[in-house]
Design a protein around this motif. Sequence first.
Motif, PDB file in Angstrom:
ATOM      1  N   GLY A  98       0.770  -1.234   0.000  1.00 57.30           N
ATOM      2  CA  GLY A  98       0.000   0.000   0.000  1.00 57.30           C
ATOM      3  C   GLY A  98       0.801   1.284   0.000  1.00 57.30           C
ATOM      4  O   GLY A  98       0.251   2.333  -0.249  1.00 57.30           O
ATOM      5  N   GLU A  99       2.092   1.220   0.357  1.00 60.18           N
ATOM      6  CA  GLU A  99       2.869   2.438   0.381  1.00 60.18           C
ATOM      7  C   GLU A  99       3.287   2.889  -1.024  1.00 60.18           C
ATOM      8  O   GLU A  99       3.711   4.012  -1.209  1.00 60.18           O
ATOM      9  CB  GLU A  99       4.119   2.241   1.246  1.00 60.18           C
ATOM     10  CG  GLU A  99       3.824   2.088   2.730  1.00 60.18           C
ATOM     11  CD  GLU A  99       3.051   3.280   3.269  1.00 60.18           C
ATOM     12  OE1 GLU A  99       1.976   3.060   3.860  1.00 60.18           O
ATOM     13  OE2 GLU A  99       3.496   4.424   3.076  1.00 60.18           O
ATOM     14  N   GLU A 100       3.179   2.013  -2.003  1.00 60.07           N
ATOM     15  CA  GLU A 100       3.539   2.354  -3.378  1.00 60.07           C
ATOM     16  C   GLU A 100       2.407   3.159  -4.026  1.00 60.07           C
ATOM     17  O   GLU A 100       1.233   2.796  -3.935  1.00 60.07           O
ATOM     18  CB  GLU A 100       3.769   1.078  -4.192  1.00 60.07           C
ATOM     19  CG  GLU A 100       4.219   1.326  -5.615  1.00 60.07           C
ATOM     20  CD  GLU A 100       5.702   1.624  -5.694  1.00 60.07           C
ATOM     21  OE1 GLU A 100       6.105   2.219  -6.718  1.00 60.07           O
ATOM     22  OE2 GLU A 100       6.437   1.261  -4.779  1.00 60.07           O
ATOM     23  N   VAL A 101       2.767   4.277  -4.687  1.00 61.29           N
ATOM     24  CA  VAL A 101       1.780   5.089  -5.400  1.00 61.29           C
ATOM     25  C   VAL A 101       2.177   5.153  -6.864  1.00 61.29           C
ATOM     26  O   VAL A 101       3.316   5.500  -7.198  1.00 61.29           O
ATOM     27  CB  VAL A 101       1.688   6.523  -4.822  1.00 61.29           C
ATOM     28  CG1 VAL A 101       0.666   7.344  -5.611  1.00 61.29           C
ATOM     29  CG2 VAL A 101       1.314   6.482  -3.345  1.00 61.29           C
ATOM     30  N   ILE A 102       1.237   4.814  -7.730  1.00 58.66           N
ATOM     31  CA  ILE A 102       1.460   4.868  -9.163  1.00 58.66           C
ATOM     32  C   ILE A 102       0.665   6.040  -9.728  1.00 58.66           C
ATOM     33  O   ILE A 102      -0.547   6.116  -9.546  1.00 58.66           O
ATOM     34  CB  ILE A 102       1.016   3.569  -9.860  1.00 58.66           C
ATOM     35  CG1 ILE A 102       1.731   2.373  -9.245  1.00 58.66           C
ATOM     36  CG2 ILE A 102       1.291   3.642 -11.358  1.00 58.66           C
ATOM     37  CD1 ILE A 102       3.235   2.415  -9.357  1.00 58.66           C
ATOM     38  N   VAL A 103       1.336   6.955 -10.387  1.00 57.09           N
ATOM     39  CA  VAL A 103       0.687   8.089 -11.041  1.00 57.09           C
ATOM     40  C   VAL A 103       0.675   7.814 -12.539  1.00 57.09           C
ATOM     41  O   VAL A 103       1.734   7.698 -13.164  1.00 57.09           O
ATOM     42  CB  VAL A 103       1.421   9.404 -10.743  1.00 57.09           C
ATOM     43  CG1 VAL A 103       0.794  10.551 -11.532  1.00 57.09           C
ATOM     44  CG2 VAL A 103       1.395   9.706  -9.251  1.00 57.09           C
ATOM     45  N   VAL A 104      -0.503   7.687 -13.106  1.00 52.60           N
ATOM     46  CA  VAL A 104      -0.649   7.449 -14.545  1.00 52.60           C
ATOM     47  C   VAL A 104      -1.063   8.766 -15.191  1.00 52.60           C
ATOM     48  O   VAL A 104      -2.228   9.159 -15.140  1.00 52.60           O
ATOM     49  CB  VAL A 104      -1.681   6.339 -14.845  1.00 52.60           C
ATOM     50  CG1 VAL A 104      -1.732   6.071 -16.355  1.00 52.60           C
ATOM     51  CG2 VAL A 104      -1.329   5.072 -14.085  1.00 52.60           C
ATOM     52  N   ASP A 105      -0.099   9.449 -15.762  1.00 57.47           N
ATOM     53  CA  ASP A 105      -0.361  10.733 -16.416  1.00 57.47           C
ATOM     54  C   ASP A 105      -0.863  10.479 -17.834  1.00 57.47           C
ATOM     55  O   ASP A 105      -0.559   9.447 -18.445  1.00 57.47           O
ATOM     56  CB  ASP A 105       0.929  11.556 -16.438  1.00 57.47           C
ATOM     57  CG  ASP A 105       0.688  13.008 -16.780  1.00 57.47           C
ATOM     58  OD1 ASP A 105      -0.482  13.438 -16.764  1.00 57.47           O
ATOM     59  OD2 ASP A 105       1.666  13.717 -17.062  1.00 57.47           O
ATOM     60  N   GLN A 106      -1.639  11.444 -18.354  1.00 57.67           N
ATOM     61  CA  GLN A 106      -2.168  11.362 -19.720  1.00 57.67           C
ATOM     62  C   GLN A 106      -2.889  10.020 -19.959  1.00 57.67           C
ATOM     63  O   GLN A 106      -2.666   9.334 -20.955  1.00 57.67           O
ATOM     64  CB  GLN A 106      -1.041  11.554 -20.739  1.00 57.67           C
ATOM     65  CG  GLN A 106      -0.379  12.917 -20.638  1.00 57.67           C
ATOM     66  CD  GLN A 106       0.856  13.048 -21.505  1.00 57.67           C
ATOM     67  OE1 GLN A 106       0.869  12.555 -22.626  1.00 57.67           O
ATOM     68  NE2 GLN A 106       1.873  13.701 -20.986  1.00 57.67           N
TER      69      GLN A 106
END
Length: 519
Positions: free
Chosen positions: A196-204
């Motif tokens: 849960g500490e991992e954050v994935i940012v999917v831009d565009q």
Amino acid sequence: MGRRERPVDPADGPVAAFAVELRKLRQEAGGPSYRAMAARVPCSAATLAQAAAGDRLPTLPVTLAYVQACGGDVEQWRTRWEQALATAREATGSGGDPGRAPYRGLARFETADQAYFYGRTALVERVAELVQAHRLVVVVGPSGCGKSSLLRAGLVPRLRPRGVRVVTPGAHPRETLAEAALAGALLPKAGGEIGGEEVIVVDQFEETFTLRQDPGDQRAFIDALVTAGTDDRGGRVVLAVRADFFDHCARHPALMEAVRDSTVPVGPMSRSELREAITKPAAAAGLIVQRELTATVIEQVAGEPGGLPLMSHALLETWRRHHGKALTLADYEATGGIHGAVAHTAENLYADLTPTQRLRLRELLLRLVTPGEAGAQDTRRPVRRAELLTGDPHDPGPVLLERLAAARLITLDDDTADLAHEALLTAWPRLRSRRHDQRERQGHGAVRARRAGTAVGPGRRPQDHGVLGAEAVGRAVPGRTPVPRPGRAAPAAGRGRPGPAVASARRRRGPRPPGAGRV
């Protein structure tokens, strides 16, 4: 004649010399008082008097008003003002290293640009709070509202020390999953291990729908993201999507259910936020922004849809012209301002090219665009350099890509070229006009193809090739062998004669605006 003016020595520099020339013009006009001059033009007497004081270079509009009030040649003085501005910059050692620029132009702010990113503090906190409370968050807003900069330069630093990865879907989402190790970060881990500490940012995120991906890849990519948003053992996900593609998300019920309470709209900046975005990056670089400049930019950008990248580009060009410690209204107006700076930059680049280079530039730029469907806006299309370049030693493509990148009109990474921002598609009249013509050709070409029962390729549509579409077939490109269309010889590059419907549409459209010639 009004009261006597303070003497100015032209030897004191280009600003003083310009003031002396203005005074000479006024004397040749019979020496009218500044009050009398102000009655002829939309400027106050005090403003006109200050223009010839020699303290600083007057702005271009004030200069032209002064000249008009004295019956001078406006165009001649426009040139003289530009020469004076250039000489003043050289005399004071203006400019600087673009790598240290406090503004990013059309390009997004990256995480490394955090020190220059201002104006979105409240929104960054709002998104961070939602990431803490929800496993899947969607940031949605129109093109040009600053979503990418918000996430990369705002949210990513805010979430530290959490591990954060930023990706874009690209044309092959499965490769994206593998290269970024998303599968391991997003999917439930064996033995109940918590990720849960991992954050994935999917831009565009709209690329998931615009780059003609394999349907299986698209579904697998979206399913992986939804899994992360519904399983407590997965990571957390933030998606950024253009507002006009949000309806595509709505076609995936599980995705919409997961973000029902965690969707963040990105609206325009308030006036106070705009003031921060204008003045604080300059302050971080040890500069000040003239009050008149700040007020002018806020007035022009407030309420302007998609105005942030245009503002950033105009301020970047203003910074490039600055001398001393201040960014001035005169420097800003020399760039063309919010609505002219991008076109000014692009036209300067275009003017220096040979006819062959201009033809190649047109192809490169149009290949970097995916056409919008059913009236939707066009989107940028990242393309691998290997697909753009021919390998021919005489191909000007590599040099043109570098020049476009130096002008900050496109971005280049190790193997991909991309438009710096979709704002370029509308802010440069020459490219906008060319794109309009291309749409007409595509429309007529699609009709002909349907009538003939043909297609561009197996399972392909004209727009899959970028905005060149079917028109790219048979076009002469340096280093490539044209492929003739069935039943006709390959036409000369860009010399095809438009059909009756296209010609009729052009007549209805009327003459092109300035700078709207062909790319």
